[in-house]
Design a protein around this motif. Structure first.
Motif, PDB file in Angstrom:
ATOM      1  N   THR A  34     -27.219  34.665 -45.938  1.00 54.00           N
ATOM      2  CA  THR A  34     -27.835  36.009 -46.556  1.00 54.00           C
ATOM      3  C   THR A  34     -28.154  37.241 -45.212  1.00 54.00           C
ATOM      4  O   THR A  34     -28.430  36.835 -44.286  1.00 54.00           O
ATOM      5  N   PHE A  35     -27.666  38.284 -45.902  1.00 49.63           N
ATOM      6  CA  PHE A  35     -27.584  39.367 -45.278  1.00 49.63           C
ATOM      7  C   PHE A  35     -28.812  40.320 -45.382  1.00 49.63           C
ATOM      8  O   PHE A  35     -28.840  40.751 -46.707  1.00 49.63           O
ATOM      9  N   LEU A  65     -25.687  36.281 -49.977  1.00 53.09           N
ATOM     10  CA  LEU A  65     -26.589  36.991 -50.595  1.00 53.09           C
ATOM     11  C   LEU A  65     -27.188  38.189 -49.953  1.00 53.09           C
ATOM     12  O   LEU A  65     -27.103  38.092 -48.514  1.00 53.09           O
ATOM     13  N   LEU A  66     -27.268  39.460 -50.716  1.00 58.16           N
ATOM     14  CA  LEU A  66     -27.442  40.568 -50.106  1.00 58.16           C
ATOM     15  C   LEU A  66     -29.158  40.740 -50.579  1.00 58.16           C
ATOM     16  O   LEU A  66     -29.273  40.847 -51.695  1.00 58.16           O
ATOM     17  N   ARG A  90     -18.444  35.173 -52.575  1.00 56.03           N
ATOM     18  CA  ARG A  90     -19.407  35.385 -54.046  1.00 56.03           C
ATOM     19  C   ARG A  90     -20.696  35.723 -53.655  1.00 56.03           C
ATOM     20  O   ARG A  90     -21.506  35.177 -53.147  1.00 56.03           O
ATOM     21  N   VAL A  91     -20.870  37.082 -53.972  1.00 56.78           N
ATOM     22  CA  VAL A  91     -21.638  37.941 -53.701  1.00 56.78           C
ATOM     23  C   VAL A  91     -22.959  37.782 -54.804  1.00 56.78           C
ATOM     24  O   VAL A  91     -22.757  37.933 -55.894  1.00 56.78           O
ATOM     25  N   VAL A  92     -24.258  37.576 -54.231  1.00 56.67           N
ATOM     26  CA  VAL A  92     -25.323  37.822 -55.201  1.00 56.67           C
ATOM     27  C   VAL A  92     -26.312  38.727 -54.612  1.00 56.67           C
ATOM     28  O   VAL A  92     -26.224  38.814 -53.343  1.00 56.67           O
ATOM     29  N   ILE A  93     -27.049  39.463 -55.337  1.00 57.25           N
ATOM     30  CA  ILE A  93     -28.122  40.437 -54.776  1.00 57.25           C
ATOM     31  C   ILE A  93     -29.335  40.114 -55.200  1.00 57.25           C
ATOM     32  O   ILE A  93     -29.486  40.048 -56.672  1.00 57.25           O
ATOM     33  N   ASN A  94     -30.147  40.334 -54.271  1.00 61.52           N
ATOM     34  CA  ASN A  94     -31.591  40.333 -54.728  1.00 61.52           C
ATOM     35  C   ASN A  94     -32.014  41.747 -54.540  1.00 61.52           C
ATOM     36  O   ASN A  94     -31.678  42.624 -53.793  1.00 61.52           O
ATOM     37  N   SER A  95     -32.816  42.174 -55.714  1.00 63.15           N
ATOM     38  CA  SER A  95     -33.387  43.855 -55.743  1.00 63.15           C
ATOM     39  C   SER A  95     -34.542  43.657 -56.863  1.00 63.15           C
ATOM     40  O   SER A  95     -34.978  42.908 -57.582  1.00 63.15           O
ATOM     41  N   ASN A  96     -35.282  44.927 -56.389  1.00 63.16           N
ATOM     42  CA  ASN A  96     -36.582  45.248 -57.046  1.00 63.16           C
ATOM     43  C   ASN A  96     -36.139  45.853 -58.495  1.00 63.16           C
ATOM     44  O   ASN A  96     -36.800  45.995 -59.545  1.00 63.16           O
ATOM     45  N   GLY A  97     -34.801  46.229 -58.615  1.00 66.90           N
ATOM     46  CA  GLY A  97     -34.133  46.722 -59.849  1.00 66.90           C
ATOM     47  C   GLY A  97     -34.577  48.153 -60.249  1.00 66.90           C
ATOM     48  O   GLY A  97     -34.313  48.703 -61.307  1.00 66.90           O
ATOM     49  N   SER A  98     -34.975  48.855 -59.091  1.00 68.82           N
ATOM     50  CA  SER A  98     -35.578  50.298 -59.227  1.00 68.82           C
ATOM     51  C   SER A  98     -34.556  51.431 -59.068  1.00 68.82           C
ATOM     52  O   SER A  98     -34.694  52.613 -59.007  1.00 68.82           O
ATOM     53  N   MET A  99     -33.445  50.887 -58.261  1.00 65.26           N
ATOM     54  CA  MET A  99     -32.367  51.706 -57.492  1.00 65.26           C
ATOM     55  C   MET A  99     -31.232  51.611 -58.115  1.00 65.26           C
ATOM     56  O   MET A  99     -30.117  51.763 -57.375  1.00 65.26           O
ATOM     57  N   SER A 124     -26.610  26.680 -44.189  1.00 65.27           N
ATOM     58  CA  SER A 124     -26.954  28.076 -44.330  1.00 65.27           C
ATOM     59  C   SER A 124     -27.455  28.921 -43.244  1.00 65.27           C
ATOM     60  O   SER A 124     -28.294  28.399 -42.471  1.00 65.27           O
ATOM     61  N   PHE A 125     -27.692  30.163 -43.331  1.00 64.55           N
ATOM     62  CA  PHE A 125     -28.216  31.088 -42.254  1.00 64.55           C
ATOM     63  C   PHE A 125     -28.758  32.244 -42.891  1.00 64.55           C
ATOM     64  O   PHE A 125     -28.554  32.637 -44.019  1.00 64.55           O
TER      65      PHE A 125
END
Length: 372
Positions: free
Chosen positions: A30-31, A81-82, A106-115, A276-277
Protein backbone atom coordinates in the motif's frame (compact mmCIF):
# COMPACT_ATOMS: atom_id res chain seq x y z
CA UNK A 1 -16.15 -11.41 11.23
CA UNK A 2 -13.51 -11.95 8.57
CA UNK A 3 -13.74 -10.08 5.28
CA UNK A 4 -17.06 -11.10 3.68
CA UNK A 5 -17.18 -12.95 0.40
CA UNK A 6 -18.40 -9.92 -1.55
CA UNK A 7 -15.21 -7.97 -0.83
CA UNK A 8 -12.60 -10.69 -1.12
CA UNK A 9 -10.07 -10.86 -3.91
CA UNK A 10 -10.18 -13.56 -6.57
CA UNK A 11 -9.03 -17.09 -5.59
CA UNK A 12 -5.66 -16.80 -7.37
CA UNK A 13 -4.85 -13.82 -5.15
CA UNK A 14 -5.78 -15.79 -2.04
CA UNK A 15 -3.57 -18.70 -3.07
CA UNK A 16 -0.61 -16.45 -3.86
CA UNK A 17 -1.13 -14.59 -0.57
CA UNK A 18 -1.00 -17.77 1.47
CA UNK A 19 2.23 -18.85 -0.19
CA UNK A 20 3.76 -15.38 0.16
CA UNK A 21 2.92 -15.30 3.87
CA UNK A 22 4.73 -18.60 4.42
CA UNK A 23 7.80 -17.35 2.55
CA UNK A 24 7.80 -13.78 3.83
CA UNK A 25 7.37 -12.20 0.39
CA UNK A 26 5.87 -8.66 0.25
CA UNK A 27 3.27 -9.57 -2.35
CA UNK A 28 0.86 -6.77 -1.37
CA UNK A 29 1.87 -3.16 -0.93
CA UNK A 30 0.00 0.00 0.00
CA UNK A 31 1.39 3.37 -1.04
CA UNK A 32 -0.14 6.12 1.09
CA UNK A 33 0.61 8.89 -1.39
CA UNK A 34 -0.51 11.78 0.82
CA UNK A 35 -2.05 12.58 4.17
CA UNK A 36 -3.84 15.56 2.63
CA UNK A 37 -7.54 15.44 1.80
CA UNK A 38 -10.24 17.78 0.56
CA UNK A 39 -12.70 16.25 3.07
CA UNK A 40 -12.55 16.60 6.84
CA UNK A 41 -14.19 13.37 8.01
CA UNK A 42 -14.66 13.31 11.76
CA UNK A 43 -13.41 9.73 12.19
CA UNK A 44 -10.30 9.86 9.94
CA UNK A 45 -7.06 8.42 11.33
CA UNK A 46 -4.53 9.86 8.86
CA UNK A 47 -5.51 13.09 7.11
CA UNK A 48 -3.81 16.40 7.77
CA UNK A 49 -5.80 19.56 7.12
CA UNK A 50 -3.51 22.20 8.61
CA UNK A 51 -0.37 23.49 6.88
CA UNK A 52 -1.30 21.70 3.66
CA UNK A 53 1.60 23.25 1.76
CA UNK A 54 4.08 22.09 4.39
CA UNK A 55 2.61 18.58 4.35
CA UNK A 56 2.95 18.48 0.56
CA UNK A 57 6.61 19.41 0.79
CA UNK A 58 7.24 16.53 3.22
CA UNK A 59 5.68 13.90 0.95
CA UNK A 60 7.80 11.48 -1.04
CA UNK A 61 8.49 12.84 -4.49
CA UNK A 62 7.37 11.22 -7.73
CA UNK A 63 10.84 9.81 -8.30
CA UNK A 64 11.13 8.49 -4.75
CA UNK A 65 7.84 6.61 -5.08
CA UNK A 66 8.87 5.11 -8.41
CA UNK A 67 12.29 4.08 -7.10
CA UNK A 68 10.67 2.36 -4.13
CA UNK A 69 8.17 0.67 -6.45
CA UNK A 70 11.02 -0.80 -8.51
CA UNK A 71 12.68 -2.13 -5.36
CA UNK A 72 9.36 -3.56 -4.16
CA UNK A 73 8.82 -5.28 -7.51
CA UNK A 74 12.23 -6.94 -7.22
CA UNK A 75 11.23 -8.16 -3.74
CA UNK A 76 8.01 -9.69 -5.07
CA UNK A 77 5.27 -7.05 -4.91
CA UNK A 78 2.49 -7.68 -7.42
CA UNK A 79 -0.64 -6.12 -5.87
CA UNK A 80 -0.49 -2.37 -5.23
CA UNK A 81 -3.05 -0.20 -3.45
CA UNK A 82 -2.81 3.58 -3.85
CA UNK A 83 -4.44 5.49 -1.03
CA UNK A 84 -4.24 8.66 1.08
CA UNK A 85 -5.64 11.03 2.36
CA UNK A 86 -7.02 11.53 -1.08
CA UNK A 87 -4.50 10.11 -3.55
CA UNK A 88 -5.87 12.06 -6.53
CA UNK A 89 -5.17 15.30 -4.69
CA UNK A 90 -1.51 14.98 -5.67
CA UNK A 91 -0.72 17.15 -8.65
CA UNK A 92 1.52 14.40 -9.99
CA UNK A 93 -1.07 11.63 -9.57
CA UNK A 94 -1.14 10.74 -13.28
CA UNK A 95 2.63 10.97 -13.47
CA UNK A 96 2.81 8.40 -10.69
CA UNK A 97 -0.06 6.19 -11.71
CA UNK A 98 0.94 5.58 -15.33
CA UNK A 99 4.52 4.37 -14.63
CA UNK A 100 3.25 2.16 -11.81
CA UNK A 101 0.78 0.54 -14.20
CA UNK A 102 3.53 0.08 -16.76
CA UNK A 103 5.60 -1.81 -14.16
CA UNK A 104 2.99 -4.55 -14.28
CA UNK A 105 1.36 -4.16 -10.86
CA UNK A 106 -2.31 -4.91 -10.31
CA UNK A 107 -3.24 -1.41 -9.17
CA UNK A 108 -6.27 -0.65 -6.97
CA UNK A 109 -7.10 2.88 -5.81
CA UNK A 110 -8.85 4.12 -2.68
CA UNK A 111 -10.62 7.43 -3.25
CA UNK A 112 -13.39 9.62 -1.90
CA UNK A 113 -14.62 9.96 -5.49
CA UNK A 114 -14.66 13.76 -5.59
CA UNK A 115 -11.60 14.45 -7.75
CA UNK A 116 -12.25 12.53 -10.94
CA UNK A 117 -10.99 15.24 -13.29
CA UNK A 118 -11.25 14.98 -17.10
CA UNK A 119 -7.49 14.35 -17.21
CA UNK A 120 -7.77 11.43 -14.78
CA UNK A 121 -10.77 10.04 -16.68
CA UNK A 122 -8.73 10.11 -19.88
CA UNK A 123 -5.84 8.42 -18.10
CA UNK A 124 -8.09 5.65 -16.75
CA UNK A 125 -9.62 5.11 -20.19
CA UNK A 126 -6.14 4.18 -21.46
CA UNK A 127 -4.85 2.41 -18.35
CA UNK A 128 -7.85 1.29 -16.28
CA UNK A 129 -7.10 0.30 -12.69
CA UNK A 130 -8.05 -3.19 -11.51
CA UNK A 131 -10.60 -1.58 -9.21
CA UNK A 132 -11.42 1.71 -7.54
CA UNK A 133 -12.74 1.63 -3.99
CA UNK A 134 -14.88 4.71 -3.47
CA UNK A 135 -15.96 5.73 0.02
CA UNK A 136 -19.62 6.71 -0.03
CA UNK A 137 -20.19 8.33 3.34
CA UNK A 138 -23.93 8.82 3.06
CA UNK A 139 -26.90 9.20 0.75
CA UNK A 140 -27.40 12.96 0.83
CA UNK A 141 -25.46 16.18 0.82
CA UNK A 142 -26.77 16.79 4.34
CA UNK A 143 -25.12 13.62 5.65
CA UNK A 144 -21.88 14.49 3.88
CA UNK A 145 -21.91 17.98 5.32
CA UNK A 146 -22.34 16.71 8.89
CA UNK A 147 -19.71 13.93 8.63
CA UNK A 148 -17.19 15.17 6.04
CA UNK A 149 -17.67 18.92 6.15
CA UNK A 150 -18.59 19.16 2.45
CA UNK A 151 -21.87 18.51 0.56
CA UNK A 152 -20.35 16.01 -1.88
CA UNK A 153 -22.90 13.20 -2.28
CA UNK A 154 -24.08 14.08 -5.76
CA UNK A 155 -20.58 14.58 -7.15
CA UNK A 156 -19.34 11.29 -5.67
CA UNK A 157 -22.40 9.45 -7.00
CA UNK A 158 -21.71 10.91 -10.44
CA UNK A 159 -18.13 9.65 -10.29
CA UNK A 160 -19.30 6.13 -9.42
CA UNK A 161 -21.63 6.05 -12.42
CA UNK A 162 -18.98 7.55 -14.69
CA UNK A 163 -16.43 4.90 -13.76
CA UNK A 164 -18.94 2.10 -14.22
CA UNK A 165 -19.85 3.46 -17.65
CA UNK A 166 -16.15 3.19 -18.51
CA UNK A 167 -16.24 -0.48 -17.55
CA UNK A 168 -14.06 0.02 -14.45
CA UNK A 169 -14.74 -2.18 -11.44
CA UNK A 170 -15.93 -0.09 -8.48
CA UNK A 171 -16.40 -1.13 -4.90
CA UNK A 172 -18.50 1.26 -2.84
CA UNK A 173 -17.33 1.28 0.78
CA UNK A 174 -19.14 2.77 3.75
CA UNK A 175 -17.93 3.39 7.28
CA UNK A 176 -20.95 3.38 9.56
CA UNK A 177 -20.89 6.16 12.15
CA UNK A 178 -23.36 7.98 14.36
CA UNK A 179 -23.67 10.53 11.55
CA UNK A 180 -24.57 8.25 8.64
CA UNK A 181 -25.80 4.84 9.88
CA UNK A 182 -29.36 5.77 8.93
CA UNK A 183 -28.24 5.92 5.26
CA UNK A 184 -27.00 2.32 5.11
CA UNK A 185 -29.81 0.92 2.95
CA UNK A 186 -29.74 3.90 0.59
CA UNK A 187 -25.98 3.62 0.09
CA UNK A 188 -26.39 -0.07 -0.68
CA UNK A 189 -29.09 0.74 -3.22
CA UNK A 190 -26.87 3.37 -4.86
CA UNK A 191 -24.14 0.75 -5.28
CA UNK A 192 -26.60 -1.78 -6.72
CA UNK A 193 -28.09 0.73 -9.15
CA UNK A 194 -24.60 1.57 -10.41
CA UNK A 195 -23.61 -2.07 -10.76
CA UNK A 196 -20.87 -1.68 -8.16
CA UNK A 197 -19.66 -3.98 -5.41
CA UNK A 198 -20.46 -2.94 -1.86
CA UNK A 199 -18.69 -3.30 1.49
CA UNK A 200 -19.52 -1.76 4.86
CA UNK A 201 -18.00 -1.72 8.32
CA UNK A 202 -19.09 -0.30 11.66
CA UNK A 203 -15.72 -0.52 13.42
CA UNK A 204 -13.82 2.77 13.50
CA UNK A 205 -10.21 2.76 14.59
CA UNK A 206 -9.19 5.23 17.27
CA UNK A 207 -6.97 7.70 15.35
CA UNK A 208 -3.81 7.09 17.39
CA UNK A 209 -1.65 7.95 14.39
CA UNK A 210 -2.78 11.54 14.76
CA UNK A 211 -2.99 11.65 18.55
CA UNK A 212 -2.03 8.93 21.02
CA UNK A 213 -4.47 10.42 23.50
CA UNK A 214 -7.33 9.07 21.37
CA UNK A 215 -6.45 5.48 22.35
CA UNK A 216 -9.74 3.62 22.84
CA UNK A 217 -11.90 6.38 21.38
CA UNK A 218 -13.04 7.69 18.02
CA UNK A 219 -15.40 10.64 17.78
CA UNK A 220 -18.53 9.64 15.96
CA UNK A 221 -18.27 5.90 16.34
CA UNK A 222 -21.21 3.86 17.51
CA UNK A 223 -21.50 2.34 20.96
CA UNK A 224 -19.82 -1.07 20.87
CA UNK A 225 -22.99 -3.17 21.09
CA UNK A 226 -24.65 -1.02 18.43
CA UNK A 227 -21.61 -1.32 16.17
CA UNK A 228 -21.86 -5.12 16.50
CA UNK A 229 -25.54 -5.04 15.66
CA UNK A 230 -24.82 -3.00 12.54
CA UNK A 231 -22.28 -5.58 11.38
CA UNK A 232 -25.08 -8.15 11.41
CA UNK A 233 -27.52 -5.77 9.69
CA UNK A 234 -24.88 -5.18 7.04
CA UNK A 235 -24.54 -8.91 6.55
CA UNK A 236 -28.31 -9.25 6.29
CA UNK A 237 -28.40 -6.50 3.67
CA UNK A 238 -25.58 -7.91 1.54
CA UNK A 239 -26.34 -11.63 1.79
CA UNK A 240 -28.94 -13.92 0.31
CA UNK A 241 -31.60 -15.07 2.80
CA UNK A 242 -30.43 -18.67 2.98
CA UNK A 243 -26.80 -17.60 3.47
CA UNK A 244 -27.72 -15.23 6.26
CA UNK A 245 -29.93 -17.76 8.04
CA UNK A 246 -27.19 -20.36 7.92
CA UNK A 247 -24.65 -17.93 9.34
CA UNK A 248 -27.03 -16.62 12.00
CA UNK A 249 -28.01 -20.08 13.22
CA UNK A 250 -24.38 -21.05 13.43
CA UNK A 251 -23.59 -17.91 15.45
CA UNK A 252 -26.46 -18.48 17.87
CA UNK A 253 -26.43 -22.28 18.17
CA UNK A 254 -22.72 -23.13 17.89
CA UNK A 255 -20.98 -25.14 20.58
CA UNK A 256 -19.43 -22.79 23.16
CA UNK A 257 -17.90 -25.50 25.32
CA UNK A 258 -14.28 -24.81 26.37
CA UNK A 259 -11.55 -26.06 24.08
CA UNK A 260 -8.05 -27.05 25.07
CA UNK A 261 -6.60 -23.78 26.44
CA UNK A 262 -3.92 -21.99 24.45
CA UNK A 263 -0.68 -21.39 26.32
CA UNK A 264 0.04 -18.02 24.71
CA UNK A 265 -1.56 -15.36 22.56
CA UNK A 266 -1.98 -16.00 18.86
CA UNK A 267 0.43 -14.50 16.32
CA UNK A 268 -0.74 -12.04 13.68
CA UNK A 269 -3.48 -13.70 11.61
CA UNK A 270 -3.72 -11.22 8.73
CA UNK A 271 -1.17 -10.63 5.95
CA UNK A 272 0.25 -7.46 7.53
CA UNK A 273 4.00 -7.78 7.91
CA UNK A 274 3.84 -11.35 6.65
CA UNK A 275 2.97 -10.79 2.98
CA UNK A 276 1.97 -7.13 2.89
CA UNK A 277 3.29 -3.74 3.95
CA UNK A 278 2.13 -0.14 4.21
CA UNK A 279 4.29 2.79 3.16
CA UNK A 280 3.29 6.16 4.62
CA UNK A 281 3.28 9.42 2.73
CA UNK A 282 6.61 10.40 4.34
CA UNK A 283 8.43 7.14 3.65
CA UNK A 284 7.86 4.99 6.74
CA UNK A 285 7.23 1.27 6.15
CA UNK A 286 4.84 -0.40 8.59
CA UNK A 287 3.14 -3.80 8.67
CA UNK A 288 -0.19 -1.97 8.62
CA UNK A 289 -1.19 1.64 8.20
CA UNK A 290 -3.13 1.64 11.44
CA UNK A 291 -0.28 1.44 13.92
CA UNK A 292 3.20 2.88 14.21
CA UNK A 293 4.96 0.76 16.85
CA UNK A 294 6.92 -1.01 14.12
CA UNK A 295 8.35 1.11 11.31
CA UNK A 296 11.43 1.63 9.17
CA UNK A 297 12.37 4.63 7.02
CA UNK A 298 12.72 3.26 3.49
CA UNK A 299 14.61 6.31 2.31
CA UNK A 300 17.34 5.64 4.87
CA UNK A 301 17.73 1.85 4.68
CA UNK A 302 16.21 0.86 1.33
CA UNK A 303 13.20 -1.36 0.66
CA UNK A 304 14.79 -4.79 1.16
CA UNK A 305 16.23 -4.05 4.61
CA UNK A 306 13.07 -2.27 5.73
CA UNK A 307 10.91 -5.24 4.74
CA UNK A 308 13.26 -7.72 6.44
CA UNK A 309 13.06 -5.80 9.73
CA UNK A 310 9.29 -5.30 9.50
CA UNK A 311 8.70 -8.96 8.72
CA UNK A 312 10.88 -10.24 11.56
CA UNK A 313 9.34 -7.92 14.15
CA UNK A 314 5.82 -8.74 13.02
CA UNK A 315 6.41 -12.45 13.64
CA UNK A 316 7.18 -11.64 17.28
CA UNK A 317 3.80 -9.99 17.96
CA UNK A 318 1.34 -11.95 20.07
CA UNK A 319 -2.31 -11.04 20.52
CA UNK A 320 -3.98 -11.16 23.96
CA UNK A 321 -3.86 -14.53 25.69
CA UNK A 322 -7.49 -14.05 26.74
CA UNK A 323 -8.53 -13.77 23.09
CA UNK A 324 -6.85 -17.05 22.17
CA UNK A 325 -9.03 -18.83 24.75
CA UNK A 326 -12.27 -16.96 24.08
CA UNK A 327 -15.16 -19.13 22.80
CA UNK A 328 -16.36 -16.18 20.70
CA UNK A 329 -13.06 -15.87 18.83
CA UNK A 330 -14.67 -17.38 15.72
CA UNK A 331 -17.05 -14.41 15.56
CA UNK A 332 -14.51 -11.75 16.42
CA UNK A 333 -12.38 -9.81 13.95
CA UNK A 334 -9.89 -8.49 16.48
CA UNK A 335 -6.40 -7.88 15.11
CA UNK A 336 -3.10 -6.43 16.31
CA UNK A 337 -3.92 -2.96 14.99
CA UNK A 338 -7.30 -2.91 16.73
CA UNK A 339 -5.82 -4.16 19.99
CA UNK A 340 -3.14 -1.49 19.89
CA UNK A 341 -5.58 1.29 19.01
CA UNK A 342 -7.99 0.25 21.76
CA UNK A 343 -5.53 -0.51 24.58
CA UNK A 344 -2.13 0.94 23.69
CA UNK A 345 -0.59 -2.56 23.58
CA UNK A 346 -0.70 -5.69 21.44
CA UNK A 347 -1.44 -8.09 24.29
CA UNK A 348 -4.28 -6.38 26.17
CA UNK A 349 -7.88 -7.47 25.67
CA UNK A 350 -9.85 -4.81 23.67
CA UNK A 351 -13.10 -4.51 25.62
CA UNK A 352 -14.82 -2.43 22.93
CA UNK A 353 -14.36 -5.27 20.44
CA UNK A 354 -15.61 -7.81 22.98
CA UNK A 355 -18.80 -5.79 23.44
CA UNK A 356 -19.19 -5.59 19.67
CA UNK A 357 -19.34 -9.40 19.55
CA UNK A 358 -22.02 -9.41 22.24
CA UNK A 359 -23.99 -6.97 20.12
CA UNK A 360 -23.59 -9.28 17.13
CA UNK A 361 -24.93 -12.30 18.97
CA UNK A 362 -27.94 -10.36 20.23
CA UNK A 363 -28.71 -9.05 16.74
CA UNK A 364 -28.33 -12.47 15.12
CA UNK A 365 -30.90 -13.86 17.56
CA UNK A 366 -33.27 -10.93 16.92
CA UNK A 367 -32.99 -11.27 13.16
CA UNK A 368 -33.68 -15.02 13.30
CA UNK A 369 -36.75 -14.46 15.44
CA UNK A 370 -38.09 -11.87 13.00
CA UNK A 371 -37.53 -14.23 10.06
CA UNK A 372 -39.48 -17.12 11.60
Amino acid sequence: MNEPWWSQDVPISQMLSRKAAVRGIPLHGTFELTSRCNFSCKMCYVHGMENMEQLEQQELTTQEWLDIARQAKEAGMLFLLLTGGEAMLRRDFIGLYEPLCDMGFRVVINSNGSMLTPEIVECFSKRPPARINISLYGASDETYRSLCGVPAYESVKTSIYRLREMGISVRVTMMLTTYNCGDMEQVHQTARDAGALCAMSSYLFPPIRLDEQTCGNNPGRLAAEEAGAYLVRRERLLSKDEEFVRRAKWAVERDNSPQEPAQEGLPMQCLAGRASFWLTWDGKMRPCGLFDRIEMDVREVGFAKAWKEIHEKTLQIRLPHACANCPDRVLCHNCAAMTLAETGAFDKRPEYVCRMVEGMKTEYARQLKNME
